[in-house]
Design an enzyme around this catalytic site. Sequence first.
Site, PDB file in Angstrom:
ATOM      1  N   HIS A   1       0.831  -1.221   0.000  1.00  0.00           N
ATOM      2  CA  HIS A   1       0.000   0.000   0.000  1.00  0.00           C
ATOM      3  C   HIS A   1       0.858   1.260   0.000  1.00  0.00           C
ATOM      4  O   HIS A   1       1.691   1.453   0.862  1.00  0.00           O
ATOM      5  CB  HIS A   1      -0.917   0.026   1.233  1.00  0.00           C
ATOM      6  CG  HIS A   1      -1.766   1.265   1.288  1.00  0.00           C
ATOM      7  ND1 HIS A   1      -3.064   1.297   0.824  1.00  0.00           N
ATOM      8  CD2 HIS A   1      -1.500   2.532   1.703  1.00  0.00           C
ATOM      9  CE1 HIS A   1      -3.553   2.515   0.958  1.00  0.00           C
ATOM     10  NE2 HIS A   1      -2.617   3.288   1.491  1.00  0.00           N
TER      11      HIS A   1
ATOM     12  N   HIS B   1      -2.802   3.006  -8.304  1.00  0.00           N
ATOM     13  CA  HIS B   1      -3.348   2.068  -9.273  1.00  0.00           C
ATOM     14  C   HIS B   1      -3.105   2.611 -10.676  1.00  0.00           C
ATOM     15  O   HIS B   1      -3.083   3.821 -10.895  1.00  0.00           O
ATOM     16  CB  HIS B   1      -4.844   1.807  -9.044  1.00  0.00           C
ATOM     17  CG  HIS B   1      -5.664   3.038  -8.841  1.00  0.00           C
ATOM     18  ND1 HIS B   1      -5.662   3.752  -7.667  1.00  0.00           N
ATOM     19  CD2 HIS B   1      -6.503   3.703  -9.673  1.00  0.00           C
ATOM     20  CE1 HIS B   1      -6.476   4.787  -7.778  1.00  0.00           C
ATOM     21  NE2 HIS B   1      -6.999   4.786  -8.995  1.00  0.00           N
TER      22      HIS B   1
HETATM   23  P1  DGP Z   1      -9.341   6.773  -9.564  1.00  0.00           P
HETATM   24  O1  DGP Z   1     -10.374   7.769  -9.912  1.00  0.00           O
HETATM   25  O2  DGP Z   1      -8.116   6.885 -10.478  1.00  0.00           O
HETATM   26  O3  DGP Z   1      -8.977   6.788  -8.096  1.00  0.00           O
HETATM   27  O4  DGP Z   1      -9.964   5.352  -9.917  1.00  0.00           O
HETATM   28  C1  DGP Z   1     -10.470   4.472  -8.984  1.00  0.00           C
HETATM   29  C2  DGP Z   1     -11.151   3.379  -9.757  1.00  0.00           C
HETATM   30  O5  DGP Z   1     -11.426   2.309  -8.870  1.00  0.00           O
HETATM   31  C3  DGP Z   1     -12.480   3.782 -10.387  1.00  0.00           C
HETATM   32  O6  DGP Z   1     -12.382   3.688 -11.808  1.00  0.00           O
HETATM   33  C4  DGP Z   1     -13.486   2.773  -9.864  1.00  0.00           C
HETATM   34  C5  DGP Z   1     -12.620   1.688  -9.265  1.00  0.00           C
HETATM   35  N1  DGP Z   1     -13.184   1.073  -8.077  1.00  0.00           N
HETATM   36  C6  DGP Z   1     -13.541   1.687  -6.931  1.00  0.00           C
HETATM   37  N2  DGP Z   1     -14.015   0.792  -6.040  1.00  0.00           N
HETATM   38  C7  DGP Z   1     -13.916  -0.425  -6.653  1.00  0.00           C
HETATM   39  C8  DGP Z   1     -14.246  -1.755  -6.232  1.00  0.00           C
HETATM   40  O7  DGP Z   1     -14.700  -2.011  -5.118  1.00  0.00           O
HETATM   41  N3  DGP Z   1     -14.020  -2.747  -7.143  1.00  0.00           N
HETATM   42  C9  DGP Z   1     -13.499  -2.504  -8.386  1.00  0.00           C
HETATM   43  N4  DGP Z   1     -13.333  -3.551  -9.188  1.00  0.00           N
HETATM   44  N5  DGP Z   1     -13.176  -1.258  -8.795  1.00  0.00           N
HETATM   45  C10 DGP Z   1     -13.383  -0.235  -7.945  1.00  0.00           C
END
Ligand code: DGP
Length: 112
Positions: A45, A98
Site C-alpha cells: 500500500h 493504481h
Molecule cells: P481513480 O479515480 O483513479 O482513483 O480510480 C479508482 C477506480 O477504482 C475507479 O475507476 C473505480 C474503481 N473502483 C472503486 N471501487 C472499486 C471496487 O470495489 N471494485 C473494483 N473492481 N473497482 C473499484
Amino acid sequence: MDCIFCKIIKGEIPSKKVFENEDMLIFCDINPQATIHYLAVPKVHFANVVEMTDEQATIVGRMLKKIGELADSLGLQNGFRLVSNKGENACQSVEHLHIHILGGEKLSEKMG
Ligand code: DGP
C-alpha cells in the site's frame, strides 16, 4: 487500514481478477470507461507516485514490464492506454496507487 484495494488484494472484497503475481493484482474496474478497463494495483500500500519510495518505484517498474508482456493475452493486442491519477485535480478517488489499463477499442485522442 480502511483501503478498498487492500481489501480486494486480501480477498475481503470480491473482484474479477485477470492476473496476480508477487507484485500486483490486475482486476476489472467496477465502472469501466472503455471496452476493456483493468486496474493494476501493487500489493504493497502507498497512495500515489508522490508518496512512492525508491523500492516501491522498482515494483511499479516491474508492473509496467509485466503489463507489456501480458498485453496480448489481456485482449490489448491493438494497443492500450495506461493512466495513474494523483490527487484532486486528477480526480483520484482511491488512495492506493493504481494504474488504469484501457483498451479493446479506439480510444479518444483527448486525455483530459
Ligand atoms: P481513480 O479515480 O483513479 O482513483 O480510480 C479508482 C477506480 O477504482 C475507479 O475507476 C473505480 C474503481 N473502483 C472503486 N471501487 C472499486 C471496487 O470495489 N471494485 C473494483 N473492481 N473497482 C473499484
